[in-house]
Write an enzyme that holds these catalytic residues in place. Structure first.
Site, short mmCIF file in Angstrom:
data_model
loop_
_atom_site.label_atom_id
_atom_site.label_comp_id
_atom_site.label_asym_id
_atom_site.label_seq_id
_atom_site.Cartn_x
_atom_site.Cartn_y
_atom_site.Cartn_z
N TYR A 289 -10.34 11.90 7.74
CA TYR A 289 -9.37 11.53 7.82
C TYR A 289 -8.85 11.87 9.30
O TYR A 289 -8.20 10.84 9.97
CB TYR A 289 -8.27 12.39 7.04
CG TYR A 289 -6.79 12.06 7.05
CD1 TYR A 289 -6.21 10.97 6.50
CD2 TYR A 289 -5.90 12.88 7.74
CE1 TYR A 289 -4.99 10.75 6.56
CE2 TYR A 289 -4.54 12.96 7.73
CZ TYR A 289 -4.13 11.60 7.41
OH TYR A 289 -2.60 11.50 7.50
N ASP B 122 -0.58 -4.16 -0.49
CA ASP B 122 -0.94 -3.10 -0.98
C ASP B 122 -1.84 -3.40 -2.08
O ASP B 122 -1.86 -4.15 -2.99
CB ASP B 122 0.18 -2.14 -1.82
CG ASP B 122 -0.02 -0.64 -1.99
OD1 ASP B 122 -1.07 -0.27 -2.48
OD2 ASP B 122 0.51 0.06 -1.18
N LYS C 102 -7.64 8.96 12.19
CA LYS C 102 -6.53 8.84 12.57
C LYS C 102 -6.56 9.10 14.25
O LYS C 102 -5.61 8.60 14.98
CB LYS C 102 -5.62 10.11 12.30
CG LYS C 102 -5.06 10.08 10.63
CD LYS C 102 -4.38 8.47 10.38
CE LYS C 102 -3.87 8.51 9.26
NZ LYS C 102 -3.15 7.05 8.90
N ASP D 191 -7.61 -6.25 -0.09
CA ASP D 191 -8.04 -5.03 0.54
C ASP D 191 -8.25 -5.23 2.31
O ASP D 191 -9.07 -5.87 2.50
CB ASP D 191 -9.65 -4.75 -0.13
CG ASP D 191 -9.91 -3.41 0.45
OD1 ASP D 191 -9.63 -2.77 1.40
OD2 ASP D 191 -11.20 -2.96 0.06
N ILE D 192 -7.46 -4.47 2.75
CA ILE D 192 -7.35 -4.68 4.26
C ILE D 192 -8.61 -3.94 5.00
O ILE D 192 -8.73 -3.87 6.23
CB ILE D 192 -6.05 -4.40 5.09
CG1 ILE D 192 -5.55 -3.03 4.26
CG2 ILE D 192 -5.10 -5.26 4.74
CD1 ILE D 192 -6.28 -1.67 4.95
N THR E 165 5.10 12.91 0.74
CA THR E 165 4.51 11.83 0.30
C THR E 165 3.31 12.22 -0.69
O THR E 165 2.98 13.49 -0.71
CB THR E 165 3.82 10.67 1.04
OG1 THR E 165 3.01 11.39 1.73
CG2 THR E 165 4.83 9.94 1.97
#
Length: 293
Positions: free
Chosen positions: A164, A38, A168, A73-74, A198
């Site tokens: 977003y 994370d 996705k 940071d991915i 969440t």
């Protein structure tokens, strides 16, 4: 503790909060060694803080599990590779990855800026690619492993989250491509489109009538990571509280054929009555809500 993932090594991105955190905790409770990744950013992707992932790794260790934190940071190739390298260095193998990292920058399409588009695509879509890329090379050599992408029902489209939604949708296609390309190596790939409470779901622009908890999602993900699901690949599942649903594979709805060259005029006469259109469920919902249907 259970044993669904006994002896397995699982890396989870976005594991400091929400769904990622739940997946990391449940995977550890089911016997996996977990790489907790994370970057620790705020909901919009700013203000990174490495202690977010570290706290989850400590929580797993305190419960008797095994975990290591990685704050990279991915959305960078180096970051995705680092997640995999740490798994190999700490535990000697990698059996599954779950890409749950994500941010939101909501804006109507006609107002959206490059600064609102690029980071969202980078975190959700490129961040899934970088980890899948590094992990798949290892899994191909092992001839085993599972890739899990976290998508959303928003891959159908979104009123005010085009960035977003596009990301996705890309995750779904990436998962299907991974399933096809890695099948002969014994590697599976699936996606989960969760509906859970969440900090991200709090920003959904429409009311969610079916919604569950991050732990519900974690249960499904852990199953998909387990040997019990080794024949499942290329699928997209939704879990929303008590409901589990399967999304259809892309396919042509209907086709029509005509002789000779197409012209706009011929298509105008042919297409509406022969091929037609496939109604958008979300558009119908909006029309009813706005009093147009």
């Amino acid at each position: 503790m259970g044993n669904f993932l006994a002896g397995k090594v699982i890396a989870v991105t976005g594991a400091g909060r929400g769904i990622g955190r739940a997946v990391a905790l449940v995977a550890a409770a089911q016997g996996a060694a977990v790489v907790v990744n994370d970057h620790g950013v705020a909901l919009d992707g700013r203000e990174p803080a490495s202690e977010v992932g570290e706290s989850v790794a400590r929580e797993i260790a305190a419960a008797g599990g095994r975990a290591v934190a990685v704050a990279d940071d991915i959305s960078t190739m180096a970051g995705g590779q680092r997640v995999v390298d740490v798994a190999l260095a700490e535990y000697g193998r990698l059996d599954g990855v779950v890409c749950a990292a994500g941010i939101l920058r909501e804006r109507m399409l006609f107002n959206m800026t490059e600064e609102e588009w690029d980071p969202v695509l980078a975190t959700h879509l490129k961040g899934t690619f970088t980890v899948f890329r590094a992990a798949s090379a290892v899994m191909r050599r092992q001839r085993s492993g599972t890739l899990i992408g976290v998508t959303s029902g928003s891959h159908q489209g979104s009123v005010s989250q085009a960035n977003y939604s596009a990301a996705k949708g890309g995750v779904v296609s990436l998962v299907r491509s991974a399933a096809l390309g890695l099948h002969k190596y014994g590697v599976t790939a699936n996606a989960v489109a969760p509906v859970a409470r969440t900090r991200m779901s709090a920003n959904v622009p429409t009311e969610l009538k079916e919604i569950g908890e991050p732990e519900d999602v974690a249960a499904l993900v852990v199953y998909l990571l387990s040997d019990r699901a080794r024949e499942i690949t290329g699928q997209v599942y939704t879990i929303a509280g008590p409901k589990i649903a399967l999304w259809a594979q892309p396919r042509e709805v209907r086709a029509g054929y005509a002789e000779g060259a197409w012209t706009p005029e011929r298509i105008a006469e042919f297409l509406p009555g022969t091929v037609g259109a496939d109604p958008m469920p979300l558009l119908s919902l909006l029309e009813r809500r706005d009093g147009h249907g």
